[in-house]
Design an enzyme around this catalytic site. Structure first.
Site, PDB file in Angstrom:
ATOM      1  N   SER A  51       0.803  -1.226   0.000  1.00 44.51           N
ATOM      2  CA  SER A  51       0.000   0.000   0.000  1.00 44.51           C
ATOM      3  C   SER A  51       0.835   1.275   0.000  1.00 44.51           C
ATOM      4  CB  SER A  51      -0.944   0.017   1.202  1.00 44.51           C
ATOM      5  OG  SER A  51      -0.215  -0.113   2.417  1.00 44.51           O
ATOM      6  N   HIS A 290      -0.631   6.475   6.257  1.00 39.73           N
ATOM      7  CA  HIS A 290      -0.099   6.162   4.930  1.00 39.73           C
ATOM      8  C   HIS A 290       0.355   7.450   4.257  1.00 39.73           C
ATOM      9  CE1 HIS A 290      -1.745   2.152   5.273  1.00 39.73           C
ATOM     10  NE2 HIS A 290      -1.247   1.848   4.074  1.00 39.73           N
TER      11      HIS A 290
END
Length: 311
Positions: A51, A290
């Site tokens: 990711s 993230h």
């Protein structure tokens, strides 16, 4: 059930407790690049990874399957555009939730199945970036547990010590996270050997993870509810992971791309207009804990620098 470095952190516990569900060049005989004065390769380019490579929730999301949550503005896309690689010569097969095993086998997602990422490689491939390993060490569960421990630490006024999460993973001389990193080392070694076999003329770059937490080990406050000592613990574990990635890349004849150094001061606890990593509650379009678009561009700059396309 696999935990991935993907998506959201959701609130639980009565006082608004937030819990994390955080779901990397081989010197071949092909086109050059890499800081040695030769021109960077112009493709074909294959991006492999999880990711942190894919860029979940960063618009525009593209690619198949949709469950991989690939952004058209992630670092592989930025690198390909900067090197003027033709669309037909660029394949981004990164996928949210990927482990090293998913490089060589199909990966099921919430919306479709991603073929084995290695299937994108061939003898024609001239550039490969690999961003993988975080899911192999269960970094999601580590963050989740540390966030929960941090809330309980605050409620108890720190009476149980300032690193309750560390105490869960480190007992006497046994460090559970370090053991996971050591196990991932062997898997990555075999994976990089396979990259070399499938793409023998490619430059291979193992891309490390950017800094998630601040260097001072202090309290992140609302951004990440960790006990002060656990900020230092999680930061140390990320550095250990990156050290393993560097050592494994070098042992395989690949090149390591440091994104950690350039990202320091741009962690999830830094100012909203400078951070590369979003906190528990993202303020920019990106998954929790993230990289946001700024972070993906920062990672791209690090890759381009390693390729010799940036000063």
């Amino acid at each position: 059930m696999r935990t991935s470095l993907r998506a959201g952190l959701a609130g639980a516990l009565a006082c608004g407790v937030l819990v994390t569900a955080m779901t990397l060049g081989r010197d071949g005989d092909g086109d050059g690049g890499g800081g040695d004065g030769s021109a960077p390769p112009t493709g074909p380019y294959v991006a492999l990874g999880d990711s942190y490579t894919a860029g979940p929730r960063i618009p525009d999301q593209s690619g198949v399957p949709a469950g991989c949550e690939r952004s058209g503005r992630n670092y592989p896309a930025v690198v390909a555009a900067e090197l003027k690689i033709k669309a037909s010569d660029f394949r981004d097969v990164s996928c949210t939730g990927a482990t090293i095993a998913d490089l060589s086998a199909p990966q099921s997602t919430d919306d479709g199945t991603n073929p084995a990422q290695f299937d994108a490689l061939s003898e024609a491939t001239r550039l490969v970036t690999v961003g993988i390993g975080g899911n192999d060490i269960g970094f999601a569960s580590v963050i989740r547990r540390c966030v929960t421990s941090g809330v309980l630490y605050a409620v108890a006024g720190g009476r149980d010590g300032d690193a309750p999460c560390k105490e869960r993973y480190v007992s006497d001389d046994v460090d559970e996270v370090r053991q996971r990193i050591e196990a991932a080392d062997g898997r990555l070694a075999r994976a990089l050997d396979e990259v070399g076999r499938r793409a023998p003329k490619a430059r291979v770059y193992v891309v490390g993870y950017p800094a998630i937490l601040p260097s001072d080990g202090g309290d992140c406050g609302r951004e990440l509810s960790l006990a002060p000592g656990d900020v230092s613990f999680v930061r140390a574990k990320e550095r250990e992971l990156n050290t393993m990635l560097r050592q494994r890349a070098e042992a395989a004849g690949a090149r390591y791309v440091d994104t950690y150094g350039p990202s320091e001061g741009h962690d999830a606890c830094s100012a909203e207009d400078t951070r590369w990593i979003e906190p528990l509650l993202p303020r920019s379009p990106a998954a929790s804990v993230h990289p946001n678009e700024r972070g993906e561009r920062g990672m791209a700059d690090a890759v381009l620098h390693a390729l010799g396309a940036r000063p």
